[in-house]
Design an enzyme around this catalytic site. Structure first.
Site, short mmCIF file in Angstrom:
data_model
loop_
_atom_site.label_atom_id
_atom_site.label_comp_id
_atom_site.label_asym_id
_atom_site.label_seq_id
_atom_site.Cartn_x
_atom_site.Cartn_y
_atom_site.Cartn_z
N LYS A 18 70.45 81.07 52.11
CA LYS A 18 69.57 80.57 51.04
C LYS A 18 68.12 80.98 51.28
O LYS A 18 67.45 81.50 50.37
CB LYS A 18 69.65 79.03 50.99
CG LYS A 18 68.59 78.41 50.10
CD LYS A 18 68.72 76.91 50.00
CE LYS A 18 67.98 76.12 51.04
NZ LYS A 18 66.51 76.12 50.92
N ASN A 19 67.62 80.74 52.49
CA ASN A 19 66.19 80.94 52.73
C ASN A 19 65.79 82.41 52.79
O ASN A 19 64.60 82.72 52.82
CB ASN A 19 65.76 80.22 54.00
CG ASN A 19 65.68 78.72 53.79
OD1 ASN A 19 65.87 78.23 52.66
ND2 ASN A 19 65.43 77.98 54.85
N ARG A 89 60.52 73.47 45.99
CA ARG A 89 59.22 73.88 46.52
C ARG A 89 59.10 75.38 46.72
O ARG A 89 58.01 75.95 46.62
CB ARG A 89 59.00 73.22 47.88
CG ARG A 89 58.59 71.78 47.83
CD ARG A 89 58.36 71.31 49.26
NE ARG A 89 57.55 72.29 49.99
CZ ARG A 89 56.24 72.33 49.95
NH1 ARG A 89 55.56 71.46 49.25
NH2 ARG A 89 55.59 73.25 50.64
N CYS A 113 57.15 65.86 48.99
CA CYS A 113 58.61 65.86 48.88
C CYS A 113 59.16 64.93 49.93
O CYS A 113 58.42 64.38 50.72
CB CYS A 113 59.18 67.25 49.01
SG CYS A 113 59.37 67.79 50.69
N ARG A 118 53.98 68.52 53.26
CA ARG A 118 54.23 69.95 53.04
C ARG A 118 53.21 70.62 52.12
O ARG A 118 53.53 71.04 51.01
CB ARG A 118 55.65 70.16 52.50
CG ARG A 118 56.71 69.74 53.48
CD ARG A 118 58.10 69.95 52.95
NE ARG A 118 58.63 71.28 53.25
CZ ARG A 118 59.88 71.64 52.98
NH1 ARG A 118 60.69 70.82 52.40
NH2 ARG A 118 60.29 72.84 53.29
N PRO A 119 52.00 70.76 52.57
CA PRO A 119 50.98 71.41 51.74
C PRO A 119 51.19 72.93 51.64
O PRO A 119 52.03 73.49 52.35
CB PRO A 119 49.68 71.12 52.50
CG PRO A 119 50.10 70.95 53.92
CD PRO A 119 51.50 70.38 53.90
N ASP A 121 48.23 74.92 51.58
CA ASP A 121 46.86 75.39 51.78
C ASP A 121 46.79 76.76 52.46
O ASP A 121 45.93 77.58 52.15
CB ASP A 121 46.07 74.34 52.60
CG ASP A 121 46.77 73.98 53.90
OD1 ASP A 121 47.99 73.76 53.89
OD2 ASP A 121 46.10 73.92 54.95
N LEU A 122 47.72 77.03 53.38
CA LEU A 122 47.65 78.30 54.11
C LEU A 122 48.05 79.48 53.22
O LEU A 122 47.56 80.59 53.39
CB LEU A 122 48.53 78.25 55.37
CG LEU A 122 48.17 77.13 56.35
CD1 LEU A 122 49.15 77.07 57.52
CD2 LEU A 122 46.74 77.31 56.87
N ASP A 302 65.94 72.70 60.53
CA ASP A 302 67.02 72.57 59.55
C ASP A 302 68.37 72.26 60.18
O ASP A 302 69.36 72.06 59.46
CB ASP A 302 67.13 73.84 58.69
CG ASP A 302 66.01 73.94 57.67
OD1 ASP A 302 65.27 72.96 57.49
OD2 ASP A 302 65.87 75.02 57.05
N ARG A 394 72.23 72.27 46.71
CA ARG A 394 71.05 73.13 46.73
C ARG A 394 71.21 74.21 47.79
O ARG A 394 70.67 75.31 47.63
CB ARG A 394 69.80 72.31 47.07
CG ARG A 394 69.35 71.40 45.94
CD ARG A 394 68.00 70.80 46.27
NE ARG A 394 67.14 71.82 46.84
CZ ARG A 394 66.18 71.61 47.73
NH1 ARG A 394 65.92 70.40 48.13
NH2 ARG A 394 65.45 72.60 48.19
C1 UD1 Z 1 60.83 76.81 55.25
C2 UD1 Z 1 62.27 76.68 54.88
C3 UD1 Z 1 62.80 75.30 55.28
C4 UD1 Z 1 62.51 75.04 56.75
C5 UD1 Z 1 61.05 75.31 57.09
C6 UD1 Z 1 60.76 75.23 58.58
C7 UD1 Z 1 62.52 78.12 52.97
C8 UD1 Z 1 62.71 78.25 51.50
N1 UD1 Z 1 62.42 76.88 53.45
O1 UD1 Z 1 60.10 75.83 54.51
O2 UD1 Z 1 64.20 75.26 55.03
O3 UD1 Z 1 62.81 73.69 57.06
O4 UD1 Z 1 60.66 76.61 56.64
O5 UD1 Z 1 61.57 76.11 59.29
O6 UD1 Z 1 62.49 79.11 53.68
N2 UD1 Z 1 52.22 73.85 56.42
C9 UD1 Z 1 50.88 73.61 56.19
N3 UD1 Z 1 50.23 74.35 55.25
C10 UD1 Z 1 50.84 75.34 54.54
C11 UD1 Z 1 52.21 75.59 54.79
C12 UD1 Z 1 52.86 74.83 55.73
O7 UD1 Z 1 50.31 72.73 56.81
O8 UD1 Z 1 50.19 75.98 53.71
C13 UD1 Z 1 52.95 73.05 57.44
C14 UD1 Z 1 54.06 72.19 56.82
O9 UD1 Z 1 53.59 70.98 56.32
C15 UD1 Z 1 55.00 72.02 58.00
C16 UD1 Z 1 54.84 73.35 58.77
O10 UD1 Z 1 53.64 73.93 58.29
O11 UD1 Z 1 54.55 70.98 58.82
C17 UD1 Z 1 55.98 74.34 58.55
O12 UD1 Z 1 56.27 74.45 57.19
P1 UD1 Z 1 56.79 75.80 56.53
O13 UD1 Z 1 57.27 76.75 57.57
O14 UD1 Z 1 55.75 76.29 55.59
O15 UD1 Z 1 58.03 75.30 55.68
P2 UD1 Z 1 58.54 75.95 54.35
O16 UD1 Z 1 58.16 77.39 54.35
O17 UD1 Z 1 58.14 75.11 53.19
#
Ligand code: UD1
Length: 415
Positions: A18-19, A89, A113, A118-119, A121-122, A302, A394
């Site tokens: 999926k990812n 998301r 969520c 899960r922001p 911002d980055l 996961d 999903r």
């Molecule tokens: C992806 C996966 C999800 C998995 C996660 C962590 C997909 C579609 N989903 O989610 O299944 O559980 O990686 O392996 O691939 N963060 C920030 N700012 C940002 C982005 C992230 O602070 O702009 C933080 C998040 O809140 C979290 C951490 O970074 O604490 C990791 O999140 P992230 O790797 O971005 O998760 P996803 O990409 O949403």
């Protein structure tokens, strides 16, 4: 409805990841040519992405079993509406490619969520560093850019979709982009391989520094999605938690090293071949294991919920520390309804293994939490009813059929 009926035995085939499928579908936005994607799993999130693309005017056509052809030449709008983004998301993954190819994007903010804030911002600050102008207005991210410029981006936190979004933006940017502290997940590598097949120049995917030399255009390609390591791991636990023997085929053991080590620590025999993994827990009770989630190649968040289910029936006390997402222990409350003994202290769960769980009605709260409940139910006495099972659709393709193939008594009562 699941009736725990003893050990599971047999072979089950892993689906496409999926990812990896979600960003690769969005990568089709980067070219006017056709991207053919194979080994695409049939999942709600894949369907949501298809709807997201088609409502933009992108053509997505079936091209045989598990294959689609995606063509974005006739795109008519660069908007990702709230109705779709709120259900998934990962819709944020259209932002980078739309900006890079079309110079504009309007993507609804994902919002919070079930598993924490899960922001994004980055994602946004990285695109700004590449020259995009971004405003937040009325719940939307409004982004504009001329041709993006290469930049040196250092992620504050390792982010999977953030790395993927900026990678897709960088491939069409002018000059070189360096992504530092990048995610090393196999799904990032699969996306990079697809982009390279489309004509991108990328080095270092799978390491924490990715270098991209921007090109002026990408072309069509044919790409096959990697196997789903989380689905694979979930079926291996189904074997272990029921004290059975399960082989997962069409998978890749190299992507699951941290998970296989934990299964061995739990007392399982683990054998691997080129594209299969077999777990053998016959005639013995699993031992409790300690888990600490970290970005790849560490133990994946996961798989955390599924290992909690295993610890619930294991011998001894297991500790699970979740460091990626806040509030990712909602399955613990539901597992306790089945008789599990779990104490939560901050981001740590302490699980005191019990001999048997007892079936009960439970409620799925998110994708992997629902997998954990199904696993626990397979090992429990009596019948467990898992509600809100749409969460599982999903990310797991035909899970009840696959588990039935291993001997489980499981049936879908309502959608
Ligand atoms: C992806 C996966 C999800 C998995 C996660 C962590 C997909 C579609 N989903 O989610 O299944 O559980 O990686 O392996 O691939 N963060 C920030 N700012 C940002 C982005 C992230 O602070 O702009 C933080 C998040 O809140 C979290 C951490 O970074 O604490 C990791 O999140 P992230 O790797 O971005 O998760 P996803 O990409 O949403």
């Amino acid at each position: 409805m699941i009736e725990g009926n003893g050990p599971l035995y047999g072979e089950v085939r892993a689906s496409g990841a999926k990812n990896a499928a979600l960003p690769i579908l969005c990568a089709a936005l980067l070219t006017d040519d056709t991207l053919t994607i194979r080994n695409l799993p049939q999942l709600w999130d894949v369907d949501t992405t298809r709807r997201l693309l088609t409502q933009m005017g992108v053509a997505v056509n079936l091209a045989g079993p598990g294959a689609v052809e995606v063509n974005a030449a006739s795109i008519s709008t660069c908007v990702a509406p709230y109705e779709l983004v709120k259900t998934m998301r990962a819709s944020i993954l259209v932002l980078g490619p739309l900006l890079a190819k079309r110079g504009e994007a309007q993507v609804s903010l994902p919002g919070g969520c079930a598993i924490g804030a899960r922001p994004v911002d980055l994602h946004l600050s990285g695109l700004e560093a590449m020259g995009a102008e971004i405003e937040l207005d009325g719940g939307f991210i409004n982004a504009r850019a001329g041709r993006l410029r290469g930049a040196h981006i250092v992620f504050d936190t390792v982010t999977v979709t953030g790395t993927e979004n900026l990678l897709m933006a960088a491939v069409l940017a002018e000059g070189q982009t360096i992504l530092d502290n990048a995610a090393r997940e196999p799904e990032v590598v699969d996306l990079a391989n697809c982009l390279v097949a489309m004509g991108a120049t990328i080095e270092g995917a799978g390491t924490s520094t990715i270098r991209v030399q921007g090109v002026s255009r990408l072309h069509g390609a044919v790409h096959s999605v990697i196997p789903d390591r989380i689905e694979t791991g979930t079926f291996l636990i189904a074997g272990a938690i029921t004290r059975g023997q399960v082989r997962v085929t069409h998978t890749d053991p190299a992507m699951l090293e941290a998970v296989l080590v934990k299964l061995q620590q739990a007392g399982a025999g683990v054998e691997t071949g080129g594209d299969w993994i077999e777990v053998d827990m016959r005639h013995r009770r699993p031992r409790a294991v300690d888990i600490h989630t970290t970005p790849h190649p560490g133990f994946p968040t996961d798989m955390q919920a599924q290992f909690m289910a295993l610890d619930c029936v294991a011998e001894g006390v297991g500790t699970i520390r979740e460091t990626i997402f806040e509030n990712r222990f909602m399955h613990a409350q539901e597992l306790m309804r089945l008789g599990a003994q779990i104490a939560i202290e901050g981001n740590t769960a302490i699980i005191n293994g019990v001999e048997r769980l007892d079936g009960a009605p439970v409620m799925a709260t998110d994708l992997r939490a629902s997998a954990a409940l199904v696993l626990a139910a397979l090992s429990a006495d009596g019948i467990t009813r898992v509600d809100r099972v749409y969460h599982i659709d999903r990310g797991y393709e035909h899970i009840e059929e696959k588990l039935r193939g291993l001997g489980a008594l499981i049936r879908r009562v309502t959608g």
